[in-house]
Write a protein that holds these residues in place. Structure first.
Motif, PDB file in Angstrom:
ATOM      1  N   ASN A   9       0.796  -1.232   0.000  1.00 39.30           N
ATOM      2  CA  ASN A   9       0.000   0.000   0.000  1.00 39.30           C
ATOM      3  C   ASN A   9       0.824   1.275   0.000  1.00 39.30           C
ATOM      4  OD1 ASN A   9      -2.253  -1.674   0.169  1.00 39.30           O
ATOM      5  ND2 ASN A   9      -2.255  -1.597   2.398  1.00 39.30           N
ATOM      6  N   LYS A  10       2.130   1.170   0.170  1.00 40.50           N
ATOM      7  CA  LYS A  10       3.033   2.326   0.224  1.00 40.50           C
ATOM      8  C   LYS A  10       2.646   3.321   1.324  1.00 40.50           C
ATOM      9  CE  LYS A  10       5.350   0.936  -3.368  1.00 40.50           C
ATOM     10  NZ  LYS A  10       5.853  -0.367  -3.107  1.00 40.50           N
ATOM     11  N   GLU A  11       2.127   2.793   2.428  1.00 36.78           N
ATOM     12  CA  GLU A  11       1.827   3.630   3.577  1.00 36.78           C
ATOM     13  C   GLU A  11       2.048   2.835   4.861  1.00 36.78           C
ATOM     14  OE1 GLU A  11      -2.208   4.868   2.988  1.00 36.78           O
ATOM     15  OE2 GLU A  11      -3.026   3.048   3.838  1.00 36.78           O
ATOM     16  N   ILE A  12       2.442   3.547   5.910  1.00 37.97           N
ATOM     17  CA  ILE A  12       2.696   2.897   7.201  1.00 37.97           C
ATOM     18  C   ILE A  12       1.379   2.701   7.925  1.00 37.97           C
ATOM     19  CG2 ILE A  12       3.743   3.214   9.471  1.00 37.97           C
ATOM     20  CD1 ILE A  12       6.055   4.627   8.071  1.00 37.97           C
ATOM     21  N   ASN A  13       1.142   1.474   8.374  1.00 34.43           N
ATOM     22  CA  ASN A  13      -0.058   1.130   9.129  1.00 34.43           C
ATOM     23  C   ASN A  13       0.381   0.371  10.380  1.00 34.43           C
ATOM     24  OD1 ASN A  13      -2.464   0.222  10.167  1.00 34.43           O
ATOM     25  ND2 ASN A  13      -3.253  -0.569   8.228  1.00 34.43           N
ATOM     26  N   ILE A  14       0.524   1.107  11.481  1.00 31.94           N
ATOM     27  CA  ILE A  14       0.996   0.522  12.739  1.00 31.94           C
ATOM     28  C   ILE A  14       0.074  -0.593  13.223  1.00 31.94           C
ATOM     29  CG2 ILE A  14       1.483   1.043  15.181  1.00 31.94           C
ATOM     30  CD1 ILE A  14       3.569   2.131  13.282  1.00 31.94           C
ATOM     31  N   GLU A  15      -1.218  -0.513  12.897  1.00 34.69           N
ATOM     32  CA  GLU A  15      -2.187  -1.523  13.326  1.00 34.69           C
ATOM     33  C   GLU A  15      -1.807  -2.912  12.824  1.00 34.69           C
ATOM     34  OE1 GLU A  15      -5.760  -4.004  13.379  1.00 34.69           O
ATOM     35  OE2 GLU A  15      -4.945  -3.176  11.528  1.00 34.69           O
ATOM     36  N   ARG A  16      -1.052  -2.988  11.748  1.00 34.14           N
ATOM     37  CA  ARG A  16      -0.629  -4.283  11.197  1.00 34.14           C
ATOM     38  C   ARG A  16       0.299  -5.031  12.150  1.00 34.14           C
ATOM     39  NH1 ARG A  16      -3.443  -6.797   9.101  1.00 34.14           N
ATOM     40  NH2 ARG A  16      -4.809  -5.424  10.156  1.00 34.14           N
ATOM     41  N   LEU A  17       0.904  -4.325  13.111  1.00 32.63           N
ATOM     42  CA  LEU A  17       1.784  -4.996  14.070  1.00 32.63           C
ATOM     43  C   LEU A  17       1.009  -5.851  15.073  1.00 32.63           C
ATOM     44  CD1 LEU A  17       4.413  -2.204  14.785  1.00 32.63           C
ATOM     45  CD2 LEU A  17       4.788  -4.358  13.567  1.00 32.63           C
ATOM     46  N   ILE A  18      -0.288  -5.566  15.242  1.00 36.43           N
ATOM     47  CA  ILE A  18      -1.073  -6.343  16.201  1.00 36.43           C
ATOM     48  C   ILE A  18      -2.378  -6.874  15.621  1.00 36.43           C
ATOM     49  CG2 ILE A  18      -0.141  -5.230  18.270  1.00 36.43           C
ATOM     50  CD1 ILE A  18      -2.690  -3.488  18.293  1.00 36.43           C
ATOM     51  N   GLY A  19      -2.796  -6.367  14.475  1.00 36.26           N
ATOM     52  CA  GLY A  19      -4.098  -6.711  13.927  1.00 36.26           C
ATOM     53  C   GLY A  19      -4.145  -8.041  13.186  1.00 36.26           C
ATOM     54  N   ALA A  20      -5.368  -8.492  12.967  1.00 31.45           N
ATOM     55  CA  ALA A  20      -5.618  -9.719  12.213  1.00 31.45           C
ATOM     56  C   ALA A  20      -5.602  -9.420  10.716  1.00 31.45           C
ATOM     57  CB  ALA A  20      -6.968 -10.306  12.615  1.00 31.45           C
ATOM     58  N   GLY A  21      -5.472 -10.458   9.927  1.00 31.73           N
ATOM     59  CA  GLY A  21      -5.469 -10.317   8.481  1.00 31.73           C
ATOM     60  C   GLY A  21      -4.096  -9.908   7.976  1.00 31.73           C
ATOM     61  N   GLY A  22      -3.864 -10.113   6.688  1.00 31.55           N
ATOM     62  CA  GLY A  22      -2.602  -9.713   6.072  1.00 31.55           C
ATOM     63  C   GLY A  22      -1.652 -10.881   5.870  1.00 31.55           C
ATOM     64  N   MET A  23      -0.534 -10.565   5.205  1.00 32.62           N
ATOM     65  CA  MET A  23       0.458 -11.569   4.822  1.00 32.62           C
ATOM     66  C   MET A  23       1.689 -11.446   5.684  1.00 32.62           C
ATOM     67  SD  MET A  23       1.482 -13.981   2.979  1.00 32.62           S
ATOM     68  CE  MET A  23       2.359 -14.675   1.616  1.00 32.62           C
ATOM     69  N   PRO A  24       2.128 -12.514   6.328  1.00 30.30           N
ATOM     70  CA  PRO A  24       1.560 -13.855   6.447  1.00 30.30           C
ATOM     71  C   PRO A  24       0.583 -13.931   7.621  1.00 30.30           C
ATOM     72  CG  PRO A  24       3.684 -13.814   7.530  1.00 30.30           C
ATOM     73  CD  PRO A  24       3.455 -12.435   6.963  1.00 30.30           C
TER      74      PRO A  24
END
Length: 152
Positions: free
Chosen positions: A36-51
Motif C-alpha cells: 500500500n506504500k503507507e505505514i499502518n501501525i495496526e498491522r503490528l497487532i491486527g488480524a489479516g494480512g500476509m503472512p
C-alpha cells in the motif's frame, strides 16, 4: 516470580511459538507497507494480512512438538488438529466475514448519502487468503525447524 520467567524463557517450544508469532506480525507490517506504500501501525497487532500470524503460531507449535516429542505423540496430534481448525477458520470463516463487512460498509456509505444513518464502520480485514495462510504455515514450520536445528 523471577524463577518462573526464567523457566518460561527456557521452554524452547514456547520460545519457538512466540518467535513465530512476532516474526509474522513484523512481516505483516512490512508486506502491508510494500503493498500500500503507507505505514499502518495496526498491522503490528491486527488480524489479516500476509503472512497469517495465527497460522504461523499454530504450525510452529505443531512442528516444534513434532520435533521435540515425535510425530507419533498424542500431543502432536492435538496440535495438528488445532492448527487445522485455526487455518480453516482464518481462510474460510473469517475471510468470508471480512468480505461481508466490506459489502455492509459500502451499503452504509451509499445509504448515508440519502438517509440519516449512523456510520459504524465494520473491520474488513479479518481473515486471510489461502496464500496468506500458506505463508504463515511455511514461516511457522521454518522457524520451528530452525529452532530444532540450533537448540535441540
Amino acid at each position: 516470580m523471577g524463577n518462573f520467567l526464567v523457566a518460561l524463557s527456557q521452554n524452547i517450544i514456547l520460545v519457538t511459538v512466540v518467535t513465530a508469532w512476532i516474526t509474522a506480525q513484523i512481516l505483516k507490517f512490512f508486506t502491508t507497507y510494500l503493498k500500500n506504500k503507507e505505514i499502518n501501525i495496526e498491522r503490528l497487532i491486527g488480524a489479516g494480512g500476509m503472512p497469517s500470524s495465527h497460522t504461523a503460531l499454530v504450525v510452529s507449535l505443531a512442528s516444534a512438538i513434532g520435533f521435540h516429542d515425535g510425530v507419533e505423540s498424542s500431543l502432536f496430534t492435538v496440535a495438528v488438529v488445532l492448527a487445522g481448525i485455526v487455518m480453516y477458520d482464518a481462510a474460510g470463516v473469517r475471510h468470508a466475514a471480512g468480505k461481508q463487512a466490506k459489502v455492509i460498509n459500502q451499503l452504509v456509505r451509499d445509504l448515508k448519502v440519502e438517509h440519516k444513518i449512523r456510520d459504524t464502520r465494520l473491520k474488513e480485514l479479518l481473515g486471510h487468503t489461502p496464500l496468506e495462510v500458506l505463508g504463515g504455515a511455511l514461516l511457522g514450520f521454518g522457524i520451528a525447524y530452525g529452532f530444532h536445528l540450533f537448540y535441540w
